[in-house]
Design a protein around this motif. Structure first.
Motif, PDB file in Angstrom:
ATOM      1  N   MET A   3       0.839  -1.204   0.000  1.00  0.00           N
ATOM      2  CA  MET A   3       0.000   0.000   0.000  1.00  0.00           C
ATOM      3  C   MET A   3       0.863   1.238   0.000  1.00  0.00           C
ATOM      4  O   MET A   3       1.945   1.261   0.579  1.00  0.00           O
ATOM      5  CB  MET A   3      -0.831   0.047   1.292  1.00  0.00           C
ATOM      6  N   SER A   4       0.333   2.287  -0.605  1.00  0.00           N
ATOM      7  CA  SER A   4       0.983   3.576  -0.423  1.00  0.00           C
ATOM      8  C   SER A   4       0.523   4.110   0.929  1.00  0.00           C
ATOM      9  O   SER A   4      -0.466   3.641   1.501  1.00  0.00           O
ATOM     10  CB  SER A   4       0.593   4.539  -1.536  1.00  0.00           C
ATOM     11  N   PHE A   5       1.232   5.098   1.417  1.00  0.00           N
ATOM     12  CA  PHE A   5       0.899   5.656   2.724  1.00  0.00           C
ATOM     13  C   PHE A   5      -0.533   6.180   2.733  1.00  0.00           C
ATOM     14  O   PHE A   5      -1.276   6.007   3.696  1.00  0.00           O
ATOM     15  CB  PHE A   5       1.879   6.780   3.084  1.00  0.00           C
ATOM     16  N   LEU A   6      -0.917   6.819   1.625  1.00  0.00           N
ATOM     17  CA  LEU A   6      -2.266   7.388   1.568  1.00  0.00           C
ATOM     18  C   LEU A   6      -3.319   6.293   1.472  1.00  0.00           C
ATOM     19  O   LEU A   6      -4.427   6.443   1.988  1.00  0.00           O
ATOM     20  CB  LEU A   6      -2.384   8.361   0.393  1.00  0.00           C
ATOM     21  N   GLU A   7      -2.964   5.185   0.813  1.00  0.00           N
ATOM     22  CA  GLU A   7      -3.914   4.076   0.761  1.00  0.00           C
ATOM     23  C   GLU A   7      -4.111   3.474   2.155  1.00  0.00           C
ATOM     24  O   GLU A   7      -5.214   3.060   2.517  1.00  0.00           O
ATOM     25  CB  GLU A   7      -3.445   3.017  -0.248  1.00  0.00           C
ATOM     26  N   MET A   8      -3.028   3.486   2.932  1.00  0.00           N
ATOM     27  CA  MET A   8      -3.157   3.029   4.322  1.00  0.00           C
ATOM     28  C   MET A   8      -4.149   3.938   5.062  1.00  0.00           C
ATOM     29  O   MET A   8      -5.029   3.459   5.774  1.00  0.00           O
ATOM     30  CB  MET A   8      -1.762   3.061   4.962  1.00  0.00           C
ATOM     31  N   LEU A   9      -4.031   5.258   4.828  1.00  0.00           N
ATOM     32  CA  LEU A   9      -4.980   6.173   5.476  1.00  0.00           C
ATOM     33  C   LEU A   9      -6.400   5.964   4.944  1.00  0.00           C
ATOM     34  O   LEU A   9      -7.371   6.089   5.691  1.00  0.00           O
ATOM     35  CB  LEU A   9      -4.541   7.624   5.271  1.00  0.00           C
ATOM     36  N   ASP A  10      -6.507   5.641   3.644  1.00  0.00           N
ATOM     37  CA  ASP A  10      -7.835   5.328   3.080  1.00  0.00           C
ATOM     38  C   ASP A  10      -8.487   4.183   3.854  1.00  0.00           C
ATOM     39  O   ASP A  10      -9.669   4.219   4.184  1.00  0.00           O
ATOM     40  CB  ASP A  10      -7.725   4.868   1.610  1.00  0.00           C
ATOM     41  N   VAL A  11      -7.675   3.154   4.106  1.00  0.00           N
ATOM     42  CA  VAL A  11      -8.197   1.976   4.797  1.00  0.00           C
ATOM     43  C   VAL A  11      -8.663   2.355   6.205  1.00  0.00           C
ATOM     44  O   VAL A  11      -9.750   1.978   6.643  1.00  0.00           O
ATOM     45  CB  VAL A  11      -7.112   0.870   4.852  1.00  0.00           C
ATOM     46  N   VAL A  12      -7.836   3.151   6.886  1.00  0.00           N
ATOM     47  CA  VAL A  12      -8.211   3.592   8.235  1.00  0.00           C
ATOM     48  C   VAL A  12      -9.496   4.416   8.161  1.00  0.00           C
ATOM     49  O   VAL A  12     -10.426   4.240   8.959  1.00  0.00           O
ATOM     50  CB  VAL A  12      -7.062   4.416   8.861  1.00  0.00           C
ATOM     51  N   ASN A  13      -9.568   5.301   7.173  1.00  0.00           N
ATOM     52  CA  ASN A  13     -10.747   6.156   7.030  1.00  0.00           C
ATOM     53  C   ASN A  13     -12.006   5.345   6.756  1.00  0.00           C
ATOM     54  O   ASN A  13     -13.074   5.640   7.281  1.00  0.00           O
ATOM     55  CB  ASN A  13     -10.544   7.164   5.898  1.00  0.00           C
ATOM     56  N   GLU A  14     -11.855   4.329   5.918  1.00  0.00           N
ATOM     57  CA  GLU A  14     -13.035   3.531   5.609  1.00  0.00           C
ATOM     58  C   GLU A  14     -13.543   2.853   6.883  1.00  0.00           C
ATOM     59  O   GLU A  14     -14.748   2.784   7.115  1.00  0.00           O
ATOM     60  CB  GLU A  14     -12.718   2.515   4.505  1.00  0.00           C
ATOM     61  N   GLY A  15     -12.598   2.417   7.710  1.00  0.00           N
ATOM     62  CA  GLY A  15     -12.979   1.831   8.994  1.00  0.00           C
ATOM     63  C   GLY A  15     -13.692   2.843   9.875  1.00  0.00           C
ATOM     64  O   GLY A  15     -14.695   2.538  10.519  1.00  0.00           O
ATOM     65  N   LEU A  16     -13.196   4.092   9.857  1.00  0.00           N
ATOM     66  CA  LEU A  16     -13.831   5.134  10.675  1.00  0.00           C
ATOM     67  C   LEU A  16     -15.241   5.414  10.183  1.00  0.00           C
ATOM     68  O   LEU A  16     -16.175   5.535  10.981  1.00  0.00           O
ATOM     69  CB  LEU A  16     -12.993   6.424  10.617  1.00  0.00           C
ATOM     70  N   VAL A  17     -15.393   5.500   8.863  1.00  0.00           N
ATOM     71  CA  VAL A  17     -16.721   5.793   8.304  1.00  0.00           C
ATOM     72  C   VAL A  17     -17.697   4.695   8.688  1.00  0.00           C
ATOM     73  O   VAL A  17     -18.831   4.968   9.068  1.00  0.00           O
ATOM     74  CB  VAL A  17     -16.636   5.947   6.770  1.00  0.00           C
ATOM     75  N   LYS A  18     -17.227   3.454   8.633  1.00  0.00           N
ATOM     76  CA  LYS A  18     -18.095   2.331   9.005  1.00  0.00           C
ATOM     77  C   LYS A  18     -18.580   2.465  10.441  1.00  0.00           C
ATOM     78  O   LYS A  18     -19.661   2.011  10.793  1.00  0.00           O
ATOM     79  CB  LYS A  18     -17.349   1.000   8.853  1.00  0.00           C
ATOM     80  N   LYS A  19     -17.729   3.082  11.285  1.00  0.00           N
ATOM     81  CA  LYS A  19     -18.125   3.273  12.686  1.00  0.00           C
ATOM     82  C   LYS A  19     -18.799   4.625  12.890  1.00  0.00           C
ATOM     83  O   LYS A  19     -18.944   5.091  14.016  1.00  0.00           O
ATOM     84  CB  LYS A  19     -16.879   3.196  13.589  1.00  0.00           C
TER      85      LYS A  19
END
Lengths: 252, 643, 256
Positions: free
Chosen positions: A35-51
């Protein structure tokens, strides 16, 4: 998948420019080294949105290292630990399983935080507007090959022109100085024949605008050069100084 | 039948004649006109600057934090111009001809000729601005051959031509901002067009910092908002590239032309996993020295994917150099669409490589043996570095893995010869319009078109319209503005009320997968029909189950994305309709049912030599097809062959 | 187009002031060290005291010395002004100190400069003030011009009115304030010697960055000459000169 990493992020969260911010800790589990660093943040963000939690705001656009929109100070380094790399081109294989990564916005009085990790870099635009151009209109210009430019000059001007305006130089400088950015533009035009008619007026106008924006001064630590994703050289700053002093003391 | 208002007369004289026929705006009246320019890429920045220079008041908008970030900046290869500096036989006519042929005879002769004609002025303009093009030791400009062209007409600035050209246009824009002739609105997203008495007279924007919904009035509106490749989720476009401005205009009456024409670029770095957010292009110049291959059998491919064997260990007779095998004369240098389609085909047969099986090899071992590693490094070093950075593999030792990716959309808003859409006063420039590339765009022509439209076409054609409508001020307080503004506000509210269980990104990814699978490199009727239903269901689901967080009055990426994806979901369906309608194969549109015995695209010039321009008729209503017949008076339509 | 107020009020102008005063002070170091080398002469301080008299009484040198004092003050005041300005440019610091590859001294010129300023104050009160207005010993040298032999004699304040040097009967007589003795006396104290060595350490680090930095500020960063500037900055200004100066207190402490 094997080889994935579990990371801890400490991210600067700040609701808007007037709010006060703080660090918030997040888990980033199962992060692929590809993953690129920003893709890692995308993944974290998607988790946040789900919550139903507010995702982390960060600036990004082309993700090819050329638009200059991505930023971030990662563990104290603008654009992270790799040389000549923008954050969007930084990959997670540069980190290790179990790492804690501290992510902060570019910090400078002239770059107020917009939200979380995104900052307002319009000061850069205003500096360019003050004189970062050749005053010619559309049409009525000579044939492109009427101006011969020695290859070495053209190449050197090109090196200055590769600046992507990301602001990492400001973020890296202990004085939050914008001189590498400003000098790159001044240099490009100072070297090219097209830039000669307005050469000194341009240098003066851009430097004074830079000061007005509240950037710090240069103390020649050269941190900017070390962290510039496009490897712009501090010789540009020397050239800017020359142009400015010439403008003020001799040509003005 | 649609009238493109192409001037009469011989091809080479059309534009000159037209320029004379266009009405002019009196110099002292120009300052009484307000022009709205949306988007600040090559087309938008050059148009805004040029119009401001003429004396109009320009308001320019971009969603990025600075006009310099527009995605034109990412173009690598170069910009074509019929300068014929190398004395190798180029001419305006040849560039015109190559562009028409490359576009598989689905573009307008008049537009393309004009494009070729003004291409020479673009280079002059950019050099005068201080754009540092590559130069020879003698100090003059260097040219290279690009994308299989037989002449060297491509001007370039290392691998960053787009960046340097955009910074040139940005500098011209900055000068006008400094002079007070352009008012720049950054981090502003256009959400609708306002029409008054059938004419475009303003836009509604959302300030992305504080959520303010604003009305902006002007005598004309220019959409320079780029392409819609992100409908595929994964593309080489920037993350923010979207269709919203164009789509909103479409829903207000602007026709969308040839939306199914999509360019898929063969040499991109393959997808590495589900986390992938975008694809990175590598210059197709790599195909000059790299050989494309896959393992001969599925079994070997499988072992490769599992990591049991390595690519370098495969013997020659275990490899299939499929492009060289199928196209002996062009080999690895077949056009983009052919190379892409063949790569997909071998992967579909199960011979793909890499973890995902969605990649083919691009191998430099032979070139390194023949030329030496230093020579190869001198030619492609920066690309190899980029590849290594992203994949963590050394392309000097291991063959590169590549896969096609969506790169450019030839379709777009329908415009006439004056670049005006079907809404009077609404113009579309650059990739946002459909006009010049037909069914396939040649390499190094996108930059050319964006700048041609902005610097050298719109400054003439816009004046004609303005002179006709007169300089009476446009009032943003008219009820038409309030009405559209409240509709935008309702839409924002509706989006913000979605508190379902699926993220907007998930919808976007799902849409992308459908589009890629059924409306990508090759399409067939059955798949397209299936996809239409799937998208329709997905869209309905989106409006029920999407998660959109936060409020309007703040920086809200969740809301921004949701609005864009909602529009992509509608566009996707129209793309399918267009692909279904076009019962032929041409350029980037390959219908499985229509191919030559050799597997090449088979055009149907008798029935489909037209532009398909779609009119919006209402929510969930089929769009209405308008046709613009393409007339070919100067070129003979032929079948492409690369055998 | 411009006036000088722009030139000096800008960040570049302020930096230019730092640079020019800094370079002037650096050049003084060479003169000062050259003069001080007289201390190593085994002549009971004759040459050194002659030199000290010359430096304090020759009018052009006096003018230069006032320039020098003002340079020290301007260099320090401007350093404070720019530091405050630069701090204001980043009101909110980073949680993790940036790693940026810059050399330590370039980031700590302020600390080094403060040490140097304290050093200069102590140094000047020890010698310059003492020499001008303090209680100094006096000395008389009698040199036989035929043999070259010199007899040194301490004289009392009552026997001394002003510096004189004349020849009488083939004997050159010089009466002077004895700064040499003063020096010898001062450097018998170990803590003062330590303080001087520390000061020269600070000077070394200050100049390893400062000298080449001044050229950068002036815009004289040419790829052909940059190595030369760096070489001089390193070997002359941050190694030779500080060692030369530091050798004096050590010499007196250990050998005299």
């Amino acid at each position: 998948m094997s080889g994935n990493m579990n990371l801890t992020l400490k991210v600067w969260r700040q609701k808007n420019s007037s709010a006060s911010g703080k660090f918030v800790t997040y888990k980033a589990p199962e992060i692929s080294p590809d993953m690129s660093f920003l893709e890692m943040l995308d993944v974290v963000n998607e988790g946040l949105v789900k919550k139903s939690e507010d995702p982390i705001q960060f600036d990004h656009d082309c993700r090819e290292g050329i638009c200059g929109m991505c930023s971030l100070v990662i563990n104290g380094e603008p654009h992270g630990p790799k040389r000549a790399t923008t954050t969007c081109q930084l990959h997670m294989r540069s980190f290790n399983d179990g790492d804690t990564i501290v992510i902060e916005p570019f910090r400078a009085a002239a770059f107020p935080v917009v939200k979380d990790l995104a900052v307002n870099r319009s000061a850069f635009d205003r500096i360019q507007q003050a004189g970062g151009y050749v005053s010619i209109g559309t049409g009525g210009v000579p044939d492109a090959n009427e101006i011969a430019i020695p290859k070495v000059i053209a190449d050197e001007a090109f090196n200055s022109a590769t600046c992507i305006g990301c602001g990492a130089c400001v973020a890296a400088c202990k004085n939050a100085s914008a001189m590498l950015f400003v000098s790159a533009k001044i240099s490009q035009y100072a070297m090219l024949p097209q830039g000669q008619p307005e050469r000194y007026a341009r240098a003066e106008a851009m430097v004074l605008q830079m000061d007005e924006e509240g950037f710090g001064g240069c103390t020649n630590t050269y941190a900017c050069e070390a962290k510039c994703p496009k490897e712009i050289k501090v010789t540009n700053i020397a050239r800017m100084n020359r142009e400015f002093f010439n403008a003020e003391f001799i040509k003005g | 039948m649609l009238d493109a208002k192409i001037p009469s007369g011989p091809l080479a004289e059309k534009w000159n004649k037209h320029k004379f026929d266009l009405k002019l705006v009196n110099p002292s009246n120009k300052r009484k006109y307000d022009i709205i320019v949306v988007g600040t890429g090559l087309a938008g920045a050059s148009a805004a600057a040029s119009l401001a220079e003429l004396g109009y008041n320009v308001k320019a908008f971009c969603f990025q934090d600075s006009p310099r970030r527009a995605h034109s900046i990412a173009a690598q290869g170069g910009i074509n111009a019929a300068k014929n500096y190398p004395n190798d036989g180029d001419s305006v006519f040849r560039l015109f001809y190559d562009t028409i042929k490359g576009g598989d005879y689905r573009s307008r002769e008049g537009n393309v000729y004009r494009l070729a004609e003004v291409s020479v002025n673009i280079i002059d303009q950019c050099v005068a601005q201080g754009v540092p093009f590559a130069r020879e030791y003698g100090g003059l400009l260097d040219n290279r051959s690009f994308g299989g062209a037989q002449v060297s007409r491509t001007f370039y600035a290392r691998g960053q031509t787009g960046q340097q050209l955009l910074l040139g246009a940005y500098s011209a824009l900055n000068r006008q901002i400094n002079l007070g002739k352009v008012k720049m609105y950054t981090r502003s997203e256009m959400l609708d067009v306002v029409t008054v008495d059938g004419k475009a007279q303003g836009i509604i924007t959302r300030n992305l910092i504080d959520g303010t919904i604003e009305s902006h009035a002007g005598h004309a509106v220019l959409l320079c908002t780029g392409g819609y490749g992100n409908v595929f989720y994964l593309s080489t476009n920037a993350m923010g590239s979207n269709v919203t401005a164009a789509w909103r205009a479409h829903k207000r009456g602007a026709y969308m032309a040839n939306p199914c024409y999509t360019q898929i670029h063969p040499t991109c770095i393959p997808v590495s996993g589900d986390h992938q957010s975008k694809l990175t292009l590598m210059s197709e110049s790599l195909r000059n020295d790299g050989r494309v291959w896959v393992p001969k059998t599925k079994e070997i491919a499988e072992r490769l994917r599992k990591g049991e064997i390595k690519a370098v260990d495969l013997k020659e007779d275990e490899r299939d150099y499929f492009l060289e095998r199928k196209y002996p004369s062009f080999g690895n240098l077949v056009p983009r669409d052919v190379a892409s389609r063949n790569a997909k085909q071998v992967c579909d047969e199960g011979k793909g490589v890499g973890k995902t099986g969605l990649a083919v090899y691009l191998d430099f071992a032979d070139s390194i043996k023949r030329l030496g590693e230093d020579t190869v490094a001198a030619k492609y070093g920066n690309l190899f570095d980029m590849y290594r950075q992203i994949t963590d593999e050394n392309p000097y030792k291991l063959p590169m893995r590549i896969y096609p990716a969506v790169h450019y959309t030839m379709g777009g808003l329908w415009v006439d010869y004056n670049l005006m859409t079907s809404i009077p006063g609404l113009y579309a420039l650059g990739e946002a319009n459909f006009s010049d590339h037909g069914a396939n765009r040649l390499g190094a022509s996108a930059l050319m078109q964006g700048l041609a439209d902005g610097y050298f076409v719109i400054p003439y054609t816009l004046g004609d319209y303005l002179a006709k409508i007169g300089p009476a001020p446009i009032d943003a307080n008219r009820p038409e503005f309030a009405k559209v503004k409240s509709e935008v506000e309702v839409r924002v509210k509706t989006l913000l009320s979605l508190r379902g269980n699926k993220t907007v990104d998930e919808y976007h990814r799902d849409l992308g997968k459908i589009m890629w699978e059924y409306c990508g490199m090759s399409r067939d009727e059955e798949g397209l029909k299936k996809a239409k239903g799937m998208i329709s269901d997905l869209r309905a689901d989106f409006w029920k189950n999407a998660i959109v967080l936060g409020d309007n009055e703040e920086v809200n990426q969740s809301l921004e994305k949701a609005g864009r994806v909602a529009d992509f979901l509608e566009l996707g369906e129209l793309m399918i309709d267009d692909a279904l309608n076009r019962d032929e194969s041409c350029g980037g549109h390959f219908r499985e049912e229509y191919q030559t015995p050799e597997g090449e695209a088979l055009r149907n010039d008798d029935d489909f030599a037209y532009v398909a321009a779609w009119a919006y008729t209402g929510d969930n209503m089929p769009e209405e097809l308008h046709k613009e017949q393409l007339e070919f008076e100067n070129v003979k339509l032929t079948q492409r062959s690369y055998k | 187009m411009s006036n000088f107020s722009n030139a000096f009020s800008s960040t570049l102008g302020k930096k230019l002031v730092m640079c020019l005063t800094g370079l002037f002070l650096s050049s003084f170091l060479i003169v000062h060290l050259t003069g001080n080398l007289q201390l190593f002469k085994n002549d009971n301080g004759l040459a050194f005291n002659q030199y000290a008299h010359f430096m304090t009484n020759f009018t052009p040198i006096k003018v230069v010395s006032y320039l020098l004092y003002s340079s020290i003050i301007i260099h320090s005041v401007w350093a404070i002004i720019t530091t405050l300005h630069n701090r204001k440019a980043r009101p909110h610091g980073y949680a993790i100190k940036p790693k940026d590859g810059s050399i330590w001294s370039s980031r700590n010129m302020g600390i080094l400069g403060t040490i140097l300023f304290v050093f200069i104050v102590v140094h000047m009160s020890n010698f310059w003030y003492q020499y001008h207005w303090g209680e100094t010993p006096f000395v008389e040298y009698r040199t036989d011009l035929n043999t070259g032999a010199t007899i040194t004699k301490e004289i009392q304040a009552s026997e001394f009115t002003e510096y004189v040097s004349y020849i009488d009967n083939g004997i050159e007589i010089t009466k002077s304030k004895d700064l040499y003795k003063e020096t010898q006396f001062a450097f018998q104290q170990w803590w003062l010697v330590a303080f001087y060595v520390l000061g020269m350490g600070a000077l070394s680090f200050h100049l390893v960055h400062g000298f080449q930095s001044a050229f950068q500020t002036l815009g004289w960063n040419h790829h052909k000459y940059r190595p030369l500037v760096k070489f001089i900055g390193l070997w002359v200004f941050s190694i030779l000169i500080p060692i030369g100066f530091a050798a004096i207190p050590l010499y007196f402490f250990l050998l005299k």
